[in-house]
Design an enzyme around this catalytic site. Structure first.
Site, PDB file in Angstrom:
ATOM      1  N   LEU A 156      -4.163   0.020  78.616  1.00  0.00           N
ATOM      2  CA  LEU A 156      -3.962  -0.545  77.281  1.00  0.00           C
ATOM      3  C   LEU A 156      -3.552   0.522  76.267  1.00  0.00           C
ATOM      4  O   LEU A 156      -3.883   1.694  76.400  1.00  0.00           O
ATOM      5  CB  LEU A 156      -5.205  -1.293  76.820  1.00  0.00           C
ATOM      6  CG  LEU A 156      -6.577  -0.618  76.869  1.00  0.00           C
ATOM      7  CD1 LEU A 156      -6.797   0.254  75.679  1.00  0.00           C
ATOM      8  CD2 LEU A 156      -7.634  -1.701  76.973  1.00  0.00           C
ATOM      9  N   CYS A 266      -4.401  10.227  74.956  1.00  0.00           N
ATOM     10  CA  CYS A 266      -4.099  10.011  76.374  1.00  0.00           C
ATOM     11  C   CYS A 266      -2.941  10.855  76.898  1.00  0.00           C
ATOM     12  O   CYS A 266      -3.127  11.625  77.837  1.00  0.00           O
ATOM     13  CB  CYS A 266      -3.805   8.535  76.597  1.00  0.00           C
ATOM     14  SG  CYS A 266      -5.160   7.520  75.999  1.00  0.00           S
TER      15      CYS A 266
HETATM   16  C1  UGA Z   1      -0.941   5.333  76.084  1.00  0.00           C
HETATM   17  C2  UGA Z   1      -0.218   4.432  77.099  1.00  0.00           C
HETATM   18  O1  UGA Z   1       0.927   3.837  76.476  1.00  0.00           O
HETATM   19  C3  UGA Z   1      -1.153   3.328  77.616  1.00  0.00           C
HETATM   20  O2  UGA Z   1      -0.491   2.564  78.618  1.00  0.00           O
HETATM   21  C4  UGA Z   1      -2.391   3.990  78.223  1.00  0.00           C
HETATM   22  O3  UGA Z   1      -3.330   3.027  78.688  1.00  0.00           O
HETATM   23  C5  UGA Z   1      -3.062   4.845  77.180  1.00  0.00           C
HETATM   24  O4  UGA Z   1      -2.133   5.847  76.721  1.00  0.00           O
HETATM   25  C6  UGA Z   1      -4.270   5.497  77.813  1.00  0.00           C
HETATM   26  O5  UGA Z   1      -4.097   6.275  78.752  1.00  0.00           O
HETATM   27  O6  UGA Z   1      -5.398   5.126  77.460  1.00  0.00           O
HETATM   28  P1  UGA Z   1      -1.598   5.138  73.490  1.00  0.00           P
HETATM   29  O7  UGA Z   1      -2.040   6.566  73.612  1.00  0.00           O
HETATM   30  O8  UGA Z   1      -2.491   4.151  72.826  1.00  0.00           O
HETATM   31  O9  UGA Z   1      -1.281   4.528  74.952  1.00  0.00           O
HETATM   32  O10 UGA Z   1      -0.250   5.140  72.650  1.00  0.00           O
HETATM   33  P2  UGA Z   1       1.302   4.911  72.925  1.00  0.00           P
HETATM   34  O11 UGA Z   1       1.719   3.660  72.275  1.00  0.00           O
HETATM   35  O12 UGA Z   1       1.628   5.062  74.344  1.00  0.00           O
HETATM   36  O13 UGA Z   1       1.922   6.130  72.116  1.00  0.00           O
HETATM   37  C7  UGA Z   1       1.647   7.490  72.461  1.00  0.00           C
HETATM   38  C8  UGA Z   1       2.455   8.430  71.618  1.00  0.00           C
HETATM   39  O14 UGA Z   1       3.828   8.381  71.990  1.00  0.00           O
HETATM   40  C9  UGA Z   1       2.427   8.134  70.114  1.00  0.00           C
HETATM   41  O15 UGA Z   1       2.291   9.336  69.400  1.00  0.00           O
HETATM   42  C10 UGA Z   1       3.762   7.473  69.849  1.00  0.00           C
HETATM   43  O16 UGA Z   1       4.195   7.645  68.534  1.00  0.00           O
HETATM   44  C11 UGA Z   1       4.636   8.227  70.823  1.00  0.00           C
HETATM   45  N1  UGA Z   1       5.866   7.492  71.223  1.00  0.00           N
HETATM   46  C12 UGA Z   1       5.791   6.298  71.857  1.00  0.00           C
HETATM   47  C13 UGA Z   1       7.112   8.062  70.960  1.00  0.00           C
HETATM   48  O17 UGA Z   1       7.213   9.173  70.397  1.00  0.00           O
HETATM   49  N2  UGA Z   1       8.248   7.396  71.371  1.00  0.00           N
HETATM   50  C14 UGA Z   1       8.185   6.192  72.013  1.00  0.00           C
HETATM   51  O18 UGA Z   1       9.268   5.652  72.354  1.00  0.00           O
HETATM   52  C15 UGA Z   1       6.929   5.636  72.247  1.00  0.00           C
END
Ligand code: UGA
Length: 457
Positions: A156, A266
């Protein structure tokens, strides 16, 4: 089914609440008494859309309760989730002490259980390959009861956790017995819309799937961030490239947004852990090394760009930071790019003001009075030499930009999330610097600044 969830942090609380909402009777265990008191009153200790109301609903319906005793919680449980933290140690390896303590407690509590009592112990926490096997042999040595161990990593995302849980792309179950798979199939039955969603494999495959998923997503982001450097150099647009490659069904559009870097509890932790998992079997993981390095450099490069394009020295310039959370819809600042960016700005002796819709209190714990905290983004920008956007809160898009432009010392925006609209920037006379996209470099209209706009000369 009767379910116990040990550890009511982010993953534990979402798991407990959502399992209650699909009809199970769930007891959550939380040792932190302040947090427990809040949970018992139905207060959700984290900001997560939809979670508080679902939690309150399930408590009222009698499906969800909280306590601090593992023994009490697992008395009738068929399934026990271990959802305690596995934080990184300073050297990047995984701290397993909470999980080990929880495993021991479950084991002690099961000492008096009747020998024919079958319990399924599920590791929800992200753990290195081999952990489920170790837990199984540990319990076999120390317990007389019938049990099975299951790895069930969580995928998630913060900000959409309830939805992600209730509408999963897939449910990964690592186990070593058909009975373990049957129990988990029954537990998740209401969420299994097709058999492809329910994936069974051995313990190590499930454990590594979790790290591989996060590393792959982080790799996509780092890849795009590296491409954005080429875009800046050649005058290409990373958004066009994102569409151009994301429309290939083999690549897909998700997680290809360039920006100031990824953060959160994460990706950085799991990518670092994967490097250690590799090193512990004598393999240097070049790929994950690159993911980390690009991500680190992205933040420094962002501040270097501010310094180069500001039109005045960074020293004593006022930079308004919009967005502190590691992404929108959360108050979480763990490993947020904003931490490094603010640190670099302060090292460059800039004055930093900051705004966020949810995460300001958390960031105050790090920077205290080194930063001026402003509750309103427009007021935060007033008088500043530049705005740096570090979180893609959608609210930033609908701000009164005419007023922002008129009240800044010079109307300059560095968009570290490529989330503002270029046309709006142009119409309101901003110099606008997105990442990997052509900048808008109109002449500056300064109030007390160093440059004078062409028209005013
Ligand atoms: C992430 C994973 O997406 C989940 O599937 C996983 O369960 C979770 O880690 C975990 O291991 O518990 P999360 O850390 O909540 O989820 O956030 P994300 O939405 O994945 O974003 C992570 C980072 O990547 C953020 O800083 C976001 O801004 C960045 N991001 C995301 C980008 O820079 N570009 C993108 O295209 C997407």
């Amino acid at each position: 089914m009767d379910v116990a969830v040990i550890g009511c942090g982010y993953v534990g609380l979402v798991t407990a609440t959502c399992l209650a909402s699909i009809g199970h009777t769930v007891r959550g265990v939380e040792k932190d008494q302040r947090k427990l008191a809040k949970l018992r009153e139905g207060h959700c200790p984290i900001f997560e859309p939809g979670l508080a109301s679902l939690m309150q609903e399930q408590i009222a319906a009698g499906n969800l309760s909280f306590g601090d005793s593992v023994r009490e919680a697992i008395q009738e449980a068929e399934v026990v989730f271990l959802a305690v933290g596995t934080p990184p140690k300073p050297d990047g390896t995984v701290d397993m002490s909470f999980l080990e303590a929880a495993g021991r407690e479950v084991c002690d509590a099961l000492a008096d259980a009747p020998p024919d009592y079958l319990i399924t112990i599920v590791i929800k926490s992200t753990v290195p390959a081999g952990t489920n096997r170790k837990l199984y042999y540990y319990l076999r040595q120390h317990s007389t009861i019938e049990f099975q161990v299951v790895s069930n990593p969580e995928f998630l995302k913060e900000g959409s956790a309830v939805n992600d849980f209730l509408e999963p792309d897939r449910i990964v179950i690592g186990g070593e017995s058909p009975e373990a798979f049957r129990v988990m199939r029954r537990l998740y039955d209401p969420l299994i819309t097709s058999e492809d969603v329910f994936l069974t494999m051995n313990w190590e495959s499930a454990e590594l799937t979790k790290y591989a998923a996060n590393a792959m997503l982080a790799a996509r982001i780092s890849f795009m961030n590296e491409m954005s450097i080429l875009c800046d150099a050649y005058g290409a647009d990373i958004e066009d490239i994102r569409k151009g490659i994301g429309s290939d069904s083999r690549i897909g559009p998700a997680f290809l947004r360039a920006g100031v870097g990824f953060g959160g509890s994460c990706f950085p932790k799991d990518v670092a852990a994967l490097q250690h998992i590799s090193a512990s079997v004598g393999h240097e993981n070049l790929f994950v090394g690159a993911i980390q390095r690009i991500n680190g450099e992205q933040k420094r490069r962002f501040v270097e760009r501010i310094s180069a394009k500001l039109g005045r020295p960074l020293k004593d310039a006022t930079i308004a930071v919009w967005g502190l959370a590691f992404k929108a819809d959360t108050d979480d600042i763990r490993e947020s790019p904003a931490i490094d960016v603010i640190r670099y700005l302060l090292e460059g002796e800039a004055r930093v003001r900051a705004h966020d819709y949810k995460a300001m209190e958390n960031m105050k714990q790090i920077f205290g009075d080194q930063v001026e905290w402003v509750n309103d983004p427009v007021a935060c920008a007033a008088g500043a030499d530049a705005v740096a956007v570090l979180t893609d809160w959608p609210q930033y898009n609908t701000l009164p930009f005419r007023k922002v432009s008129a009240t800044m010392n010079q109307p300059v925006i560095f968009d570290g999330r490529n989330c503002l609209q270029r046309d709006v920037m142009r119409e309101n006379g901003f110099q606008y610097y997105p990442i990997g996209r052509p900048a808008l470099e109109s002449p500056l209209r300064l109030r007390n600044g160093y440059r004078v706009a062409a028209a005013e000369k």
